[in-house]
Every structure is written in C-alpha cells, then in structure tokens.
Design a protein around this motif. Sequence first.
Motif, PDB file in Angstrom:
ATOM      1  N   HIS A  96       0.691  -1.287  -0.080  1.00  0.00           N
ATOM      2  CA  HIS A  96      -0.076  -0.109   0.112  1.00  0.00           C
ATOM      3  C   HIS A  96       0.931   1.140   0.308  1.00  0.00           C
ATOM      4  CE1 HIS A  96      -3.875   1.880  -0.045  1.00  0.00           C
ATOM      5  NE2 HIS A  96      -3.386   2.792   0.914  1.00  0.00           N
ATOM      6  N   GLY A  97       2.098   1.427   0.541  1.00  0.00           N
ATOM      7  CA  GLY A  97       3.206   2.479   0.549  1.00  0.00           C
ATOM      8  C   GLY A  97       3.255   2.336  -1.079  1.00  0.00           C
ATOM      9  N   GLN A  98       3.290   1.474  -1.652  1.00  0.00           N
ATOM     10  CA  GLN A  98       3.709   1.755  -3.259  1.00  0.00           C
ATOM     11  C   GLN A  98       2.509   2.427  -3.883  1.00  0.00           C
ATOM     12  OE1 GLN A  98       1.985  -0.860  -5.833  1.00  0.00           O
ATOM     13  NE2 GLN A  98       2.456   1.222  -7.019  1.00  0.00           N
ATOM     14  N   HIS A  99       1.175   2.293  -3.412  1.00  0.00           N
ATOM     15  CA  HIS A  99       0.063   2.690  -4.089  1.00  0.00           C
ATOM     16  C   HIS A  99       0.194   4.365  -3.834  1.00  0.00           C
ATOM     17  CE1 HIS A  99      -3.211  -0.385  -5.094  1.00  0.00           C
ATOM     18  NE2 HIS A  99      -1.832  -1.110  -4.655  1.00  0.00           N
ATOM     19  N   LEU A 100       0.372   4.663  -2.442  1.00  0.00           N
ATOM     20  CA  LEU A 100       0.503   5.834  -1.866  1.00  0.00           C
ATOM     21  C   LEU A 100       1.661   6.729  -2.784  1.00  0.00           C
ATOM     22  CD1 LEU A 100      -0.381   5.685   1.696  1.00  0.00           C
ATOM     23  CD2 LEU A 100      -1.745   6.052  -0.251  1.00  0.00           C
ATOM     24  N   LEU A 101       2.875   6.215  -2.723  1.00  0.00           N
ATOM     25  CA  LEU A 101       3.822   6.831  -3.565  1.00  0.00           C
ATOM     26  C   LEU A 101       3.761   6.983  -5.051  1.00  0.00           C
ATOM     27  CD1 LEU A 101       6.548   8.007  -2.773  1.00  0.00           C
ATOM     28  CD2 LEU A 101       7.701   6.008  -3.316  1.00  0.00           C
ATOM     29  N   SER A 102       3.056   5.965  -5.691  1.00  0.00           N
ATOM     30  CA  SER A 102       2.926   6.111  -6.878  1.00  0.00           C
ATOM     31  C   SER A 102       1.661   7.152  -7.279  1.00  0.00           C
ATOM     32  CB  SER A 102       2.048   4.691  -7.579  1.00  0.00           C
ATOM     33  OG  SER A 102       3.551   3.697  -7.533  1.00  0.00           O
ATOM     34  N   ASN A 145       3.715  10.416   2.709  1.00  0.00           N
ATOM     35  CA  ASN A 145       3.454  10.577   4.392  1.00  0.00           C
ATOM     36  C   ASN A 145       2.461  11.169   5.029  1.00  0.00           C
ATOM     37  OD1 ASN A 145       5.813   8.631   5.242  1.00  0.00           O
ATOM     38  ND2 ASN A 145       7.225  10.087   4.156  1.00  0.00           N
ATOM     39  N   GLN A 146       2.146  12.363   4.362  1.00  0.00           N
ATOM     40  CA  GLN A 146       1.060  13.206   4.971  1.00  0.00           C
ATOM     41  C   GLN A 146      -0.210  12.104   4.730  1.00  0.00           C
ATOM     42  OE1 GLN A 146       0.941  16.625   2.815  1.00  0.00           O
ATOM     43  NE2 GLN A 146       3.275  17.301   3.492  1.00  0.00           N
ATOM     44  N   ILE A 147      -0.306  11.723   3.645  1.00  0.00           N
ATOM     45  CA  ILE A 147      -1.725  10.548   3.624  1.00  0.00           C
ATOM     46  C   ILE A 147      -1.530   9.458   4.712  1.00  0.00           C
ATOM     47  CG2 ILE A 147      -2.814   9.384   1.903  1.00  0.00           C
ATOM     48  CD1 ILE A 147      -2.876  12.293   1.362  1.00  0.00           C
ATOM     49  N   ILE A 148      -0.487   9.231   4.888  1.00  0.00           N
ATOM     50  CA  ILE A 148      -0.537   8.052   5.792  1.00  0.00           C
ATOM     51  C   ILE A 148      -0.777   8.447   7.056  1.00  0.00           C
ATOM     52  CG2 ILE A 148       1.342   6.557   7.142  1.00  0.00           C
ATOM     53  CD1 ILE A 148       2.988   6.187   4.477  1.00  0.00           C
ATOM     54  N   TRP A 149      -0.268   9.499   7.602  1.00  0.00           N
ATOM     55  CA  TRP A 149      -0.373  10.088   9.067  1.00  0.00           C
ATOM     56  C   TRP A 149      -1.832  10.661   8.959  1.00  0.00           C
ATOM     57  CZ3 TRP A 149       4.632  13.183   8.022  1.00  0.00           C
ATOM     58  CH2 TRP A 149       5.664  12.176   8.126  1.00  0.00           C
ATOM     59  N   GLN A 150      -2.640  11.029   7.905  1.00  0.00           N
ATOM     60  CA  GLN A 150      -4.186  11.388   8.030  1.00  0.00           C
ATOM     61  C   GLN A 150      -4.952  10.092   8.570  1.00  0.00           C
ATOM     62  OE1 GLN A 150      -5.538  13.507   4.877  1.00  0.00           O
ATOM     63  NE2 GLN A 150      -3.703  14.674   4.382  1.00  0.00           N
ATOM     64  N   ASN A 151      -4.059   8.883   8.308  1.00  0.00           N
ATOM     65  CA  ASN A 151      -4.798   7.736   8.741  1.00  0.00           C
ATOM     66  C   ASN A 151      -6.315   7.409   7.943  1.00  0.00           C
ATOM     67  OD1 ASN A 151      -4.758   5.006  10.137  1.00  0.00           O
ATOM     68  ND2 ASN A 151      -5.955   5.993  11.905  1.00  0.00           N
ATOM     69  N   LEU A 152      -6.121   7.561   6.662  1.00  0.00           N
ATOM     70  CA  LEU A 152      -7.617   7.542   5.802  1.00  0.00           C
ATOM     71  C   LEU A 152      -8.001   6.131   5.630  1.00  0.00           C
ATOM     72  CD1 LEU A 152      -6.661   9.841   3.035  1.00  0.00           C
ATOM     73  CD2 LEU A 152      -7.867  10.408   4.639  1.00  0.00           C
ATOM     74  N   PRO A 153      -9.267   6.075   5.905  1.00  0.00           N
ATOM     75  CA  PRO A 153      -9.794   4.519   5.610  1.00  0.00           C
ATOM     76  C   PRO A 153      -9.473   3.810   4.238  1.00  0.00           C
ATOM     77  CG  PRO A 153     -11.384   6.157   5.364  1.00  0.00           C
ATOM     78  CD  PRO A 153     -10.246   7.012   5.930  1.00  0.00           C
ATOM     79  N   ILE A 154      -9.115   2.580   4.209  1.00  0.00           N
ATOM     80  CA  ILE A 154      -8.809   1.914   2.901  1.00  0.00           C
ATOM     81  C   ILE A 154      -9.884   1.092   2.495  1.00  0.00           C
ATOM     82  CG2 ILE A 154      -7.111   0.329   1.765  1.00  0.00           C
ATOM     83  CD1 ILE A 154      -4.996   1.339   3.491  1.00  0.00           C
ATOM     84  N   GLY A 201      -2.803   4.816   8.050  1.00  0.00           N
ATOM     85  CA  GLY A 201      -1.946   4.980   8.998  1.00  0.00           C
ATOM     86  C   GLY A 201      -0.969   3.508   9.367  1.00  0.00           C
ATOM     87  N   ALA A 202      -1.536   2.390   8.726  1.00  0.00           N
ATOM     88  CA  ALA A 202      -0.888   1.335   9.112  1.00  0.00           C
ATOM     89  C   ALA A 202       0.477   0.902   8.398  1.00  0.00           C
ATOM     90  CB  ALA A 202      -1.591  -0.052   8.912  1.00  0.00           C
ATOM     91  N   VAL A 203       0.481   1.669   7.254  1.00  0.00           N
ATOM     92  CA  VAL A 203       1.746   1.848   6.457  1.00  0.00           C
ATOM     93  C   VAL A 203       2.873   2.411   7.284  1.00  0.00           C
ATOM     94  CG1 VAL A 203       3.101   2.696   4.488  1.00  0.00           C
ATOM     95  CG2 VAL A 203       0.484   2.032   4.354  1.00  0.00           C
ATOM     96  N   GLY A 204       2.712   3.014   8.036  1.00  0.00           N
ATOM     97  CA  GLY A 204       3.570   3.829   8.983  1.00  0.00           C
ATOM     98  C   GLY A 204       4.554   4.992   8.411  1.00  0.00           C
ATOM     99  N   GLN A 205       5.312   4.664   7.810  1.00  0.00           N
ATOM    100  CA  GLN A 205       6.112   5.627   6.936  1.00  0.00           C
ATOM    101  C   GLN A 205       6.621   5.033   5.599  1.00  0.00           C
ATOM    102  OE1 GLN A 205       9.502   6.745   9.338  1.00  0.00           O
ATOM    103  NE2 GLN A 205      10.202   8.461   8.252  1.00  0.00           N
ATOM    104  N   ILE A 206       6.786   5.956   4.708  1.00  0.00           N
ATOM    105  CA  ILE A 206       7.523   5.776   3.523  1.00  0.00           C
ATOM    106  C   ILE A 206       8.919   6.589   3.578  1.00  0.00           C
ATOM    107  CG2 ILE A 206       7.587   6.176   1.072  1.00  0.00           C
ATOM    108  CD1 ILE A 206       4.518   5.828   1.043  1.00  0.00           C
TER     109      ILE A 206
END
Length: 388
Positions: A96-102, A145-154, A201-206
């Motif tokens: 999922h980190g790949q999804h967000l970074l892409s 990382n901002q999207i990760i820390w917003q803890n958006l629902p997947i 948020g479960a991705v933690g950090q990129i």
Amino acid sequence: MMSTERLYWHDAYLREWSAQIVAREQQRIALDRSAFYPESGGQPADNGWINGVAVVDVQLDEHDVVWHTLAEPIEATNVECSLDWQRRFDHMQQHHGQHLLSAAFDQLFNWRTVGFHLSTEYVTIDLTTSAASPAQLAEAEDLANQIIWQNLPILARFVSAEELASIALRKAPTVTGAIRVVSAGDFDHSACGGTHPNATGAVGQIHIRRSEKRGDSLRIEFVCGGRALHDLRWKNAMLGQIAASFSVAPNQAEQAVQRLREQEQQLRKQFQHAEQQLLEFEAKALVEQAQTIGQLKVVAQIWQREPQSVRQLANLVAQAGGVALFGVATSKPQLIFAGQGLDCGAILRQVVGAFGGKGGGSAQQAQGGIAEANDLAAALDLALSTLS
C-alpha cells in the motif's frame, strides 16, 4: 474443480481458518478456501502453516485455483491453517505504500508507474521519467507520508461496471471480468487484487532510499513501515559511529569526512611526488651501473612490482640515457623494453614470439606478455644477444 474462495479479499487481517483439501499433487494441495495470498502482480506469496506443516509457496493457476506447496506431505482432509502474520503485514505495508507513493508522483508531476517489484529487502517502482531532482523526490515522499499520517480509511471491494465508470482510477485495469478497486480515502483509487491494511496509518512511513535511471524510465527504491524503521535505525547507528570516530556531533560528520578526504588527496599527491623522485633516483643509479653493449648502456632485470611502476621506471631509464630490458614476474608475466638508439618494438616482437607470447610498441617503448614467468630470464638473455 471449483475455484478457491479467497478469504483475504474480504479480510486481510484473518490469520487462522479451517479448510478442506480438494486436490493434491505430491506436496502441492488445493483448498476450498484460503487466506494465503498467491504470488501475483509484483507481490510475493504468503507463507504460513497447514496442520503445522510449513507453506513455502502459493501460486494461482489458470482456473483460479490456489495451490499451496508444503515442506512435506500431509494426509488429512480437514485442515487448520495459520498465516505468517509478520510477513503478511510487512507485504501490506510495502504494497500500500507503493500505491500512495505512485499516486503522489502521478498527482505532483504526472509521472505514471509502469513497473513494481516487492523484494525481501526493499520495493521499487519504475516511473515514466528519466530524471528527478532531490527536491521532487522529497516532495512526493512528503505527500505520501502526509496521507499515511491522516490515517485515511482503505476500502477494497469488487465493483460493478456502473460503479467503475464513476471511479477516477489512477490506471486503467489490465484484467477482464470483475474488478477489485482499492481506495485510500479520495487520494487514490487503484484496481488491485493484493492485500492492504484497513487504513493508511498502518503503512507507518515511506522512506525513499535512492533513484536510478533505467533507459527512458526512473527506478525509485524505497521502504515502508517496519522496513523503514530498520533502515533508518542502522543508518543512524552508522552515522553515530562515524561521528564518534571523529569526535564530532552527528550533524558535523559530513564536514569531518570531507576534511579527511581532502587530507587524503593531499597526502596522495605528496606520496606520488616522493615516489616519482625515488624512481628517478633509482633509474639514474641503474644507468650508472649498467652493462655496456656497443654504444648502449643496458639494464636487464626482472622485477616483482606492479607493471605500471616497472613501466614508469623503464621510461626513466631511457630518459637517463640507458636501455631498459625489464621482466615483470606477476601472474601474467610481461616484458617491458624502453630506450633510444634501437628499435624496442622489433626486438620485443622477436623475443615474445620465441616464447609463444604477444606484444608490440614503438621504437622507443614496447611491452608484451609471455606464458611462463620461469621463461623471463631466458627471454631477457635472448634480448641481450639480439643487441650484441
């Protein structure tokens, strides 16, 4: 045989379940229902256990049957399954980190992802650009990382054709039939059959580690979640050790290393100058002690040095008015001739030819090789007899 019911599509956090074995092929079995993810789409297969026996590989066949390769056969029909959760959660973080970074690269710079690979140590994506500045990499990393820390629902679900038409997919689906869409809030919508956490948020950090030009594309290497923590931890420990060795603070380590590098370059120049002076002195002494053949002062000697140093010494002997007939006793024996008043190239070709070697050069300097170091002395004797 009916297709396998894939439990991970409905609950990616399911760790234990019961199932029935519906087919066997030696140490490969098919279950009626399975939460083991089969290798697909750049994501490795899950591991785990079936009745306590290790699952070492999971693959999907053309009939949508999931096959589980076991470490050893099992005889039971009704089985208890358990997932290697640490491996699954790591894969969910990376995928999922790949999804967000892409999505970040796509939204910021319109760079599409055309390749994805999840290895045991890092993740890579290939982008439709051949270069990216450090500032651009940092901007995309920050956005993800901002999207990760917003803890958006997947939300991961299969959608109808009507629903699919209303969703702004980042990339058009490459499969036919039912389409599964994974959405991270309103930030990203991607067609994907892989496993994902319930919230960003479960991705933690990129953490982007590096980039590399690959033809017309750019490969980005990164790590997420636990891998990012591990990567930053060992790098921080190494930086601390380097700083301690220089007795400086960690934020001063770069300047300390640069000073050391400048000192090393200065010392290297001083050493090269001193080495040159020593070689000049050595060459002068060799010429003074050389044997005389006709009008030539000839230095014939076998050396156990680096060929480059011997070549330099031979040229200095020639500059000092002598003739150098040198052999170099290394794993690849060489002959190096230099001097004025003779044809070094012609003599060397004659000598190496007599010993099954090859070489050549000009009248002033020539070099070649022979097969055996034991023949160097005989080769120099032949060269001396040619001069005589």
